[in-house]
Enzyme design. Structure first.
Site, PDB file in Angstrom:
ATOM      1  N   ASP A  49       0.999  -1.092  -0.096  1.00  0.00           N
ATOM      2  CA  ASP A  49      -0.073  -0.033   0.112  1.00  0.00           C
ATOM      3  C   ASP A  49       0.810   1.288  -0.096  1.00  0.00           C
ATOM      4  O   ASP A  49       2.083   0.957  -0.043  1.00  0.00           O
ATOM      5  CB  ASP A  49      -0.847  -0.111   1.140  1.00  0.00           C
ATOM      6  CG  ASP A  49      -2.076   0.602   0.842  1.00  0.00           C
ATOM      7  OD1 ASP A  49      -2.256   1.915   0.659  1.00  0.00           O
ATOM      8  OD2 ASP A  49      -3.311  -0.055   0.790  1.00  0.00           O
ATOM      9  N   HIS A  67     -12.002  -1.040  -9.599  1.00  0.00           N
ATOM     10  CA  HIS A  67     -13.239  -0.185  -9.927  1.00  0.00           C
ATOM     11  C   HIS A  67     -12.871   1.326  -9.543  1.00  0.00           C
ATOM     12  O   HIS A  67     -13.869   2.108  -9.787  1.00  0.00           O
ATOM     13  CB  HIS A  67     -14.520  -0.891  -8.907  1.00  0.00           C
ATOM     14  CG  HIS A  67     -14.642  -0.675  -7.664  1.00  0.00           C
ATOM     15  ND1 HIS A  67     -15.748  -0.341  -7.076  1.00  0.00           N
ATOM     16  CD2 HIS A  67     -13.692  -0.109  -6.959  1.00  0.00           C
ATOM     17  CE1 HIS A  67     -15.652  -0.115  -5.624  1.00  0.00           C
ATOM     18  NE2 HIS A  67     -14.428   0.009  -5.674  1.00  0.00           N
TER      19      HIS A  67
HETATM   20  C1  LIG Z   1     -10.756   0.728  -1.620  1.00  0.00           C
HETATM   21  S1  LIG Z   1      -9.098   0.474  -0.555  1.00  0.00           S
HETATM   22  C2  LIG Z   1      -9.186  -1.143  -0.789  1.00  0.00           C
HETATM   23  C3  LIG Z   1      -8.314  -1.838   0.660  1.00  0.00           C
HETATM   24  C4  LIG Z   1      -8.359  -3.282   0.505  1.00  0.00           C
HETATM   25  N1  LIG Z   1      -7.778  -4.104  -0.755  1.00  0.00           N
HETATM   26  C5  LIG Z   1      -9.607  -3.804   0.631  1.00  0.00           C
HETATM   27  O1  LIG Z   1     -10.226  -4.795   0.140  1.00  0.00           O
HETATM   28  O2  LIG Z   1     -10.478  -3.363   1.702  1.00  0.00           O
HETATM   29  C6  LIG Z   1      -7.990   1.018  -1.836  1.00  0.00           C
HETATM   30  C7  LIG Z   1      -6.628   0.936  -1.049  1.00  0.00           C
HETATM   31  O3  LIG Z   1      -5.552   1.221  -2.102  1.00  0.00           O
HETATM   32  C8  LIG Z   1      -4.812   1.908  -1.681  1.00  0.00           C
HETATM   33  N2  LIG Z   1      -3.841   2.855  -2.504  1.00  0.00           N
HETATM   34  C9  LIG Z   1      -4.537   3.907  -3.257  1.00  0.00           C
HETATM   35  N3  LIG Z   1      -3.721   4.049  -4.238  1.00  0.00           N
HETATM   36  C10 LIG Z   1      -2.563   3.490  -4.340  1.00  0.00           C
HETATM   37  C11 LIG Z   1      -1.398   3.339  -4.865  1.00  0.00           C
HETATM   38  N4  LIG Z   1      -1.134   4.455  -5.860  1.00  0.00           N
HETATM   39  N5  LIG Z   1      -0.505   2.457  -4.707  1.00  0.00           N
HETATM   40  C12 LIG Z   1      -0.961   1.570  -3.617  1.00  0.00           C
HETATM   41  N6  LIG Z   1      -1.890   1.555  -2.991  1.00  0.00           N
HETATM   42  C13 LIG Z   1      -2.808   2.390  -3.341  1.00  0.00           C
HETATM   43  C14 LIG Z   1      -5.453   2.801  -0.617  1.00  0.00           C
HETATM   44  O4  LIG Z   1      -4.566   3.290   0.323  1.00  0.00           O
HETATM   45  C15 LIG Z   1      -6.296   1.838  -0.038  1.00  0.00           C
HETATM   46  O5  LIG Z   1      -5.643   1.151   1.197  1.00  0.00           O
END
Ligand SMILES: C[S@@+](CC[C@H](N)C(=O)[O-])C[C@H]1O[C@@H](n2cnc3c(N)ncnc32)[C@H](O)[C@@H]1O
Length: 479
Positions: A284, A332
């Site tokens: 993350d 999504h």
């Molecule tokens: C909707 S959440 C999903 C979290 C987890 N996979 C779940 O199922 O609950 C999106 C995740 O993507 C991470 N994220 C957003 N942009 C990112 C990036 N550029 N690289 C890595 N992680 C990222 C956010 O910090 C967050 O934890």
């Protein structure tokens, strides 16, 4: 209408009989009613779904088309009333003596505890009451209902209502403007959200929230409320008995599972608890990794096999030769040009046979979803449009995504556990399969569909590399 009414009667009887025979508390509007249904056996859950769907259908018929349209479009006012009640913390303003919750408060007393003026408090509150949120047992006397109690007590629900009512609602109100101005609707900086908050061509929603910790926290909690809800439980992926994804072959081979955008690793903790030989990497953004609890699990055998890794998924994948690359609630959030980029960033790390799993909604054709699930998923699709110019996808669209990401991704199909709204979309990396008939059979694409748009199209439009770390950064959570 009578057919529907009979169905409602018989399915309600099935549901209620089961609950009575199992000494389960009955649903009611009373303040001490249970906030949730218990987990029901599949056939009883089906009866419950039938009741939900058939009552709505019957209601629409009984209103008739013209009146349904006339008043259906006023539902935003219900959202407004609920948002206001939540924003001004009306449910909490009773104070700590609120529960036992049979207490009441006069409207005059309530008025003295909020910053709303009396007239506006009363009118917003009374519209909320029309939807079962609070009640007025005697003129000017306010009491809680089951729903207003949940709102008063459940902080994640407060965040869910706040995020929806104050961020998504406003973004939705500007979707037509964004579509009229930028009909292709793929840019993270030209969605309804940017029109609503005056950030067009300036920054994506994630960056706006990154500058406002309270708002970012609210979104994070709202997501916790959603993903803790019915149909989204992680066990639908983890428990093979529930229709989850079987990793036992990889466990026997001590394989590696990478959870990309895996937040604080709750999914890997559950998986590592079940599979005792595999290694897990949770990736993350740095801030999220830093804020993860340590150790991730009280079981040292589990904690020792999970590595937290700061990694921006818009850069090349750094964990090479893993067996599974897993995206849950990630794709999504992105329109196709960005989503394709996420897949392409895996390529340098992929060994032949590596699996790519996307755990997201997968939209089915009309008539293949219960009416309730269909409505939830289609609403989510439009939320994605309003906030991020992103989308939920059908199987064909997922297939096209892998196709657009390049040769070597072999689409394997989609599976979905009964009772779960999320699907697991699977592809395998087989660079040797390039040109074989099996690899991503052609999928009919609609003309001008975003799948056909080159990734570069977005970078030209935003004037930046598509979805750079800054653009995509989320302070806490995502959407
Ligand atoms: C909707 S959440 C999903 C979290 C987890 N996979 C779940 O199922 O609950 C999106 C995740 O993507 C991470 N994220 C957003 N942009 C990112 C990036 N550029 N690289 C890595 N992680 C990222 C956010 O910090 C967050 O934890």
């Amino acid at each position: 209408m009578i057919t529907l009414a009979r169905k409602i009667a018989s399915e309600t009887e099935t549901l209620e009989t089961y609950m009575r025979e199992n000494n389960l508390p009955m649903p009611s509007f009373e303040v001490d009613a249970p906030a949730d249904f218990p987990t029901l056996p599949a056939d009883i859950q089906r009866s419950r779904q039938e009741v939900i769907c058939a009552t709505r259908e019957l209601g629409l018929l009984a209103h008739g088309p013209r009146e349904s349209l006339r008043w259906g479009v006023w539902e935003f006012l219900d959202v407004l009333a609920l948002t206001a009640v939540n924003h001004y913390e009306i449910g909490k303003s009773w104070g700590t003596k609120l529960f036992p919750v049979d207490s009441t408060i006069t409207l005059t007393e309530l008025q003295s505890r909020t910053s709303l003026d009396p007239i506006n408090l009363a009118r917003l509150l009374r519209l909320a009451m029309a939807n079962g949120i609070f009640r007025e047992p005697a003129p000017g006397v306010i009491a809680h209902t089951a729903a207003s109690r949940v709102l008063a007590e459940d902080e994640d629900m407060q965040a869910w209502v706040g995020f929806n009512g104050e961020d998504i609602f406003r973004a939705s109100g500007h979707v037509l403007q964004s579509l009229q101005t930028y009909p292709e609707a793929t840019s993270l900086t030209r969605a309804g959200f940017q029109f609503a908050f005056d950030t067009v061509d300036k920054e994506p929603m994630f960056a706006t929230f990154g500058k406002d910790p309270a708002r970012a926290r609210r979104m994070g909690r709202a997501m916790a409320s959603l993903t803790g809800g019915e149909g989204y439980e992680p066990s639908f992926f983890v428990d093979v008995e529930r229709g989850g994804y079987d990793l036992s072959d990889l466990d026997a081979a001590a394989g590696t599972f990478v959870d990309i955008g895996g937040s604080h690793g709750f999914m890997c903790v559950d998986l590592a608890t079940k599979y005792r030989n595999m290694q897990f990497v949770v990736q993350d953004l740095p801030k999220t990794v830093e804020s993860a609890p340590r150790p991730l699990s009280a079981d040292p055998q589990v904690a020792a096999r999970i590595t937290l890794q700061a990694h921006d998924f818009f850069t090349e994948q750094v964990t090479r030769n893993a067996d599974v690359y897993y995206f849950r609630w990630i794709m999504h959030n992105y329109s196709t040009p960005y989503a394709v980029r996420l897949l392409q960033n895996l390529v340098p790390a992929l060994k032949p046979g590596a699996r790519i799993l996307i755990n997201d909604h997968c939209l089915r054709e009309a008539g293949h979803e219960t009416a309730w699930d269909d409505r939830v998923m289609r609403r989510m699709d439009v939320v994605m449009l309003a906030l991020l110019n992103a989308q939920e996808r059908t199987e064909a669209e997922f297939r096209a995504l892998f196709q657009a990401a390049g040769d070597g991704f072999v689409f394997k199909g989609v599976r979905r556990a009964t009772g779960c709204r999320m699907s697991v979309v699977e592809a395998v990396w087989r660079p040797d399969a390039v040109g074989e008939a099996e690899a991503n059979e052609p999928v009919a694409e609609e003309e001008g569909s975003p799948a056909a748009a080159p990734v570069e199209a977005v970078s030209a439009e935003t004037g930046a590399t598509p979805a750079t770390a800054d653009e995509s950064r989320v302070a806490d959570g995502g959407c």
